[in-house]
Scaffold this motif. Structure first.
Motif, mmCIF file in Angstrom:
data_model
loop_
_atom_site.group_PDB
_atom_site.id
_atom_site.type_symbol
_atom_site.label_atom_id
_atom_site.label_comp_id
_atom_site.label_asym_id
_atom_site.label_seq_id
_atom_site.Cartn_x
_atom_site.Cartn_y
_atom_site.Cartn_z
ATOM 1 N N ARG A 91 0.851 -1.188 0.000
ATOM 2 C CA ARG A 91 0.000 0.000 0.000
ATOM 3 C C ARG A 91 0.884 1.233 0.000
ATOM 4 O O ARG A 91 2.082 1.142 0.238
ATOM 5 N N THR A 92 0.274 2.368 -0.246
ATOM 6 C CA THR A 92 1.034 3.604 -0.282
ATOM 7 C C THR A 92 0.642 4.462 0.917
ATOM 8 O O THR A 92 -0.541 4.666 1.182
ATOM 9 N N GLN A 93 1.654 4.914 1.649
ATOM 10 C CA GLN A 93 1.419 5.829 2.758
ATOM 11 C C GLN A 93 2.329 7.037 2.563
ATOM 12 O O GLN A 93 3.547 6.876 2.444
ATOM 13 N N ASN A 94 1.710 8.209 2.521
ATOM 14 C CA ASN A 94 2.455 9.447 2.309
ATOM 15 C C ASN A 94 3.307 9.381 1.046
ATOM 16 O O ASN A 94 4.446 9.852 1.021
ATOM 17 N N VAL A 98 4.561 0.834 1.028
ATOM 18 C CA VAL A 98 4.824 0.113 2.276
ATOM 19 C C VAL A 98 4.433 -1.346 2.047
ATOM 20 O O VAL A 98 3.328 -1.628 1.600
ATOM 21 N N THR A 145 3.937 -5.149 3.652
ATOM 22 C CA THR A 145 3.710 -5.885 4.889
ATOM 23 C C THR A 145 3.682 -7.366 4.565
ATOM 24 O O THR A 145 3.001 -7.783 3.623
#
Length: 135
Positions: free
Chosen positions: A65-68, A72, A74
Motif C-alpha cells: 500500500r502507499t502511505q504518504n 509500504v 507488509t
C-alpha cells in the motif's frame, strides 16, 4: 469466475499442524486431490474450463500500500482465522445459473467435518470492458 476461500488455519490443518478441529489426514488430503482432479476434468471435458489455480497459504502473502506517497510492504497481513482467497476457476458457460450450478458441486468436496462445514464459493462475473464496470 468461481472463488473459494480458506484461512491460514485451514492450510495448517491440511499439513497436519494441530489446531484442535480441522486437522487433515493424508487420506483426507488424497480424497480432496481426487475430487478436484475429477471436478476439473469434468469442466475440461464440457469445454467450460478456461483456467483454474489454487493459491499458496496466506503467510506467503505480501500486501503493498502507499502511505504518504511511499510504498509500504507488509508480510503475512492475515490473522490465522481470517478467510482469504484460496483458489479460483474461470469458466466460460452458458449462464450465471450454470456457473452457480458448477460452483455448487464444490460443496461435495471431501474433508474433515470441521473444514467441510466452512466450505463455500462465490460466483462473480468478470468484467470484459469498462462498460461492464458501469452496470
Amino acid at each position: 469466475m468461481i472463488l473459494t476461500y480458506g484461512s491460514q488455519q485451514d492450510y495448517d490443518g491440511m499439513v497436519g499442524k494441530a489446531d484442535g478441529e480441522s486437522n487433515w489426514t493424508p487420506e483426507d488430503f488424497q480424497a480432496l486431490a481426487e475430487f478436484m482432479t475429477k471436478f476439473n476434468q469434468e469442466l475440461i471435458d464440457s469445454g467450460e474450463l478456461v483456467e483454474t489455480r489454487g493459491l499458496t497459504e496466506p503467510v506467503h502473502t505480501r500486501r503493498i500500500r502507499t502511505q504518504n506517497g511511499v510504498p509500504v510492504v507488509t508480510d503475512g497481513p492475515y490473522a490465522e482465522t481470517q478467510e482469504v482467497l484460496a483458489g479460483y476457476w474461470i469458466v466460460e458457460c452458458d449462464s450465471f445459473d450454470r456457473a452457480t450450478e458448477i460452483a455448487s458441486k464444490l460443496n461435495d468436496c471431501p474433508g474433515p467435518e470441521a473444514a467441510a462445514a466452512s466450505y463455500y464459493a462465490d460466483v462473480r462475473p468478470i468484467a470484459e470492458s469498462a462498460e461492464d464496470l458501469a452496470l
